[in-house]
Structures are given as C-alpha cells and as structure tokens.
Design a protein around this motif. Structure first.
Motif, PDB file in Angstrom:
ATOM      1  N   HIS A  80       0.825  -1.215   0.000  1.00  0.00           N
ATOM      2  CA  HIS A  80       0.000   0.000   0.000  1.00  0.00           C
ATOM      3  C   HIS A  80       0.855   1.259   0.000  1.00  0.00           C
ATOM      4  O   HIS A  80       1.996   1.249   0.467  1.00  0.00           O
ATOM      5  N   ASP A  91       6.636   1.778   5.435  1.00  0.00           N
ATOM      6  CA  ASP A  91       5.529   0.859   5.710  1.00  0.00           C
ATOM      7  C   ASP A  91       4.591   0.835   4.509  1.00  0.00           C
ATOM      8  O   ASP A  91       3.889   1.810   4.246  1.00  0.00           O
ATOM      9  N   GLY A  92       4.582  -0.275   3.769  1.00  0.00           N
ATOM     10  CA  GLY A  92       3.718  -0.401   2.588  1.00  0.00           C
ATOM     11  C   GLY A  92       4.383   0.122   1.331  1.00  0.00           C
ATOM     12  O   GLY A  92       4.455  -0.572   0.321  1.00  0.00           O
ATOM     13  N   GLU A 125      -5.030   0.621   3.285  1.00  0.00           N
ATOM     14  CA  GLU A 125      -4.557  -0.473   4.128  1.00  0.00           C
ATOM     15  C   GLU A 125      -4.543  -0.042   5.580  1.00  0.00           C
ATOM     16  O   GLU A 125      -4.844  -0.821   6.477  1.00  0.00           O
ATOM     17  N   GLU A 126      -4.175   1.222   5.823  1.00  0.00           N
ATOM     18  CA  GLU A 126      -3.918   1.658   7.196  1.00  0.00           C
ATOM     19  C   GLU A 126      -5.183   1.800   8.044  1.00  0.00           C
ATOM     20  O   GLU A 126      -5.138   1.678   9.253  1.00  0.00           O
ATOM     21  N   HIS A 186       7.632  -6.422   2.839  1.00  0.00           N
ATOM     22  CA  HIS A 186       7.271  -5.392   3.826  1.00  0.00           C
ATOM     23  C   HIS A 186       8.407  -5.251   4.834  1.00  0.00           C
ATOM     24  O   HIS A 186       9.162  -6.183   5.041  1.00  0.00           O
ATOM     25  N   HIS A 354      -1.797  -7.366   7.615  1.00  0.00           N
ATOM     26  CA  HIS A 354      -1.329  -6.968   6.281  1.00  0.00           C
ATOM     27  C   HIS A 354      -2.370  -7.400   5.255  1.00  0.00           C
ATOM     28  O   HIS A 354      -3.130  -8.331   5.502  1.00  0.00           O
TER      29      HIS A 354
HETATM   30 ZN   LIG Z   1       1.899  -1.854   5.932  1.00  0.00          ZN
END
Ligand SMILES: [Zn+2]
Length: 413
Positions: A80, A91-92, A125-126, A186, A354
């Motif tokens: 993401h 992150d992502g 995603e978050e 990731h 995830h």
């Molecule tokens: Zn993530």
C-alpha cells in the motif's frame, strides 16, 4: 537476476517528498490529495514502461506486464501507498516500489515470464481515515462487503464512494479475479530480525488473535474504615490476575503474547475501594490450537484468583481471528531464493495485520520481511538502509521468477 538498488532507493526518496512531514515521515491518508499524488507518481513511472494501468471498484490500482501465456492468471506483488497520520516512509510504500523495481528489471532485461506479472496498490490499508484497515484487499477478497464499504465515512462525513469518484480511482477490473500467487514484501515493523542479525524474514503466516472483555466485581467501601482483611477489592484482584496471566504465558506459551491495553474503574475515587474493574485482554499465538489452550488457561486463572479474593470475575470473547498459514509452495520459493542469494534469514510469523493476510484466503500467498531500525514503525523515524531495501527486492524478484519457472516445469512434467 539483480534489482537496481540505487534506482529503488531514489524512487523511495522521491515518493517520500509527497506528504512529507517535518520529522522526516509522511502523511498520505487514503484517497486524500496526497495519496492521489503518490499514485500519480507511480503511474508516471510505470508509463515510461509498457504497463497496463487499471482499477477495480474499490480503488485498488493495478499495473500489469503481460506474460507468454495470456490464459494464465497473474503472479501479483503488492502492498500500500497510504500511510498513518505522521507515518513512516517505508511501511507499505517499500513493498509497492520494490514491486515497481521488479517490473523495471523484467522490462529492461526483456524477460518474458510465463505468467503476467502484476503490481497492486491496495486502497486504505492503514484504516487511519476510513475503518476498517485493509479495506481494499478486504473488498477484493470478499471478506468485506463492497456496498457497505462504499458507504463508510471519514470524520468529516465524506464517504469512500464520493472520494473514489472525486479522485477518479475506481474502475472496472473484476474483484475476486484469480491470482496465481500473491507476494508481499514489507518492513518487519518489529525488532526481531535486527536483534537476531538476520537479513530476511521468511514469513510463514499470521497470528491468531482473541480479544476478551473482563469484568471483576467486589464491594465498594471506605478506604479509611475498612480493614485490609475485610475488603473485596477488585483492583488488587485485577493486579494479581494480570501478573499471574503474564507468568502463565511466559512459562507455558513461549510464542504467545498477552496484552492488557484498556482498564476502567467504575466510579473511581482515590479514597474508595472500587466496586468493579473492566479491562481487556489481547491474546496472540501463531497456532490456532495453542491460542485455544491459552484462552482456557486465562479463564481458569481468572476464576481461581477471583475465588481466593472473594470476587466475581466474568469474561466475554469480543473478537476472534484465526491464524493464517501462508502457502507452503510460495514460502519455499522465498526460502530457497534466500539460500541461493546467500542471505541470512529466519522463519517468522507476522505480528501485524497486512493485505497478505486477506489474500491468503484467496490464493497462494506469502510475505517477505526486511529488518527496520529499532523495530520502529507507524512513526516518522521509521528507517531501513538502501542495502536492506535492495536485498528484499532481490528476494522478491527471484522468488517470483522461481514460482514462474516451477509452473513451466510442472506443465512440462
Ligand atoms: Zn503496511
């Protein structure tokens, strides 16, 4: 085959300029103008190559490169681009841009795979703007209902549907279409790989989670007039329970985790013995059978300590998410790629949620982790080195090629 670590790092740093925060992090909440700018930058890069860009009805974005066999479902990489408010740069984002780097490598070396190779950017995603988290992959896999999710609103009352229309991020490519495999790279978001000095985490699945709501009741009484021996104090009972539960997990469940994240005391006052405490337990374990055993032990200890202290304890299961077991074949492609490339590694489960956890219910799935500094994530200071970024991308690229190749062997055999 090798990825171009420098190009990957440059892309990461370019993306980090969009929604940049003062402390070196990023804010790109799902379907905001910042998120849109990030997606546009990715599409701009992809358009320099010959990739097809498409969207599904929930705003998942796909870049695809064709393979030899047009009848085959794609091998898909993804993650993401949206972030937490004041989240990190990796992150992502790292999973997406490493996927782009894989596509760039295949393009530049004119490698033609049997399967189409796709990169997906999952929407929201978050879960920081619209809840729940892992929204795009949840709808794609039919774990979440599309119509319901479209009506979900943010704190300003804007709906997912209206924001998808405003940002022109929805399209016609079918939800739930078949993927031959899904690989997500990731950052670990935890301290284990760094602590153990391993370069790659070979991820075998996700933990089972059980949430409990606990209530311990005793008798409210005056703090100055009630002798210690005559009290029914649920607060001290709760304290003893928590310590006993921690001990039990440490002794009997080496891979288990227990967390007491919320507690409230009814009518709390500093000079009154409380009548009741209400608190939460978060239990996690990689194995379904073990988390059930853990839960039984928890209930037993609660009752034991309540009885000793003349209290009443009740507990209710609030939520249960079973363990996720990634596809053994996909995990094996990662494991043997790591060995081919000579990286140190360890097998592990994912502690965090995830998109891959959703995808595992849909198609053969696995994840690859790289270490991050101090295990820090959901933090502006989130950090990996360009070497770590390159190593993870190399594992992603070669794992996918291995999967693709195995298919050819299976077909020929
Ligand atoms: Zn993530």
């Amino acid at each position: 085959m090798k990825t171009n670590g420098k190009r990957l790092w440059n892309s990461l740093m370019e993306m980090a300029k969009i929604g940049a925060t003062e402390q070196g992090g990023n804010t790109r909440l799902a379907l905001t103008d910042q998120d849109l700018a990030g997606r546009h930058l990715l599409i701009e890069w992809a358009s320099e190559l010959d990739f097809k860009v498409s969207y599904d009805a929930i705003g998942n974005l796909y870049l695809s490169k064709h393979g030899v066999h047009t009848d085959l479902a794609p091998i898909v990489m993804g993650s993401h681009l949206d972030t937490q408010p004041k989240g990190g740069r990796f992150d992502g984002i790292y999973g997406v841009l490493a996927g782009l780097e894989v596509l760039r490598c295949l393009h530049e070396t004119q490698t033609l795979t049997h399967h189409p190779i796709e990169l997906v950017v999952w929407m929201n995603e978050e879960g920081a703007r619209f809840t729940p988290a892992m929204m795009g992959s949840g709808v794609f896999t039919n774990i979440l209902n599309l119509d319901q999710v479209l009506k979900t609103t943010d704190k300003d009352g804007l709906s997912v549907e209206s924001e998808l229309i405003r940002t022109e991020q929805s399209g016609q490519i079918p939800l739930q279409r078949h993927f031959q495999a899904y690989y997500e790279l990731h950052i670990e978001q935890g301290p284990v790989l760094e602590q153990n000095q391993k370069e790659i985490g070979v991820v075998t699945g996700g933990q089972a989670i059980i949430w409990l709501d606990v209530e311990v009741s005793g008798k409210a009484a005056h703090a100055g007039t009630t002798p210690m021996a005559m009290r029914h104090d649920p607060m001290l009972g709760t304290a003893e329970m928590m310590i006993a539960l921690e001990k039990m997990v440490l002794q009997d469940f080496p891979e288990g985790l227990i967390t007491f994240g919320e507690i409230s005391i009814q009518n709390s006052s500093r000079n009154t013995i409380p009548a009741k405490t209400q608190w939460t337990i978060d239990l996690r374990h990689p194995e379904d059978t073990q988390i059930q055993n853990m839960q039984q032990q928890v209930l037993k200890l609660l009752q034991q300590i309540a009885a000793q202290r003349h209290l009443n304890a009740t507990s209710q299961q609030h939520w249960h998410s079973p363990a996720t077991y990634f596809d053994a074949g996909c995990v094996q492609t990662v494991q043997s790629t790591v060995e081919d490339l000579g990286f140190s590694s360890q097998r592990m489960v994912s502690g965090a949620g995830h998109d891959a956890i959703n995808l595992a219910k849909h198609c053969p799935t696995t994840m690859i982790f790289v270490p991050c500094e101090g295990g820090l994530s959901h933090n502006e200071a989130e950090k990996i080195t360009s070497l770590q970024a390159e190593q993870g991308a190399d594992v992603l690229l070669n794992s996918i090629l291995k999967f693709d190749q195995q298919y050819k062997l299976a077909r020929a055999g």
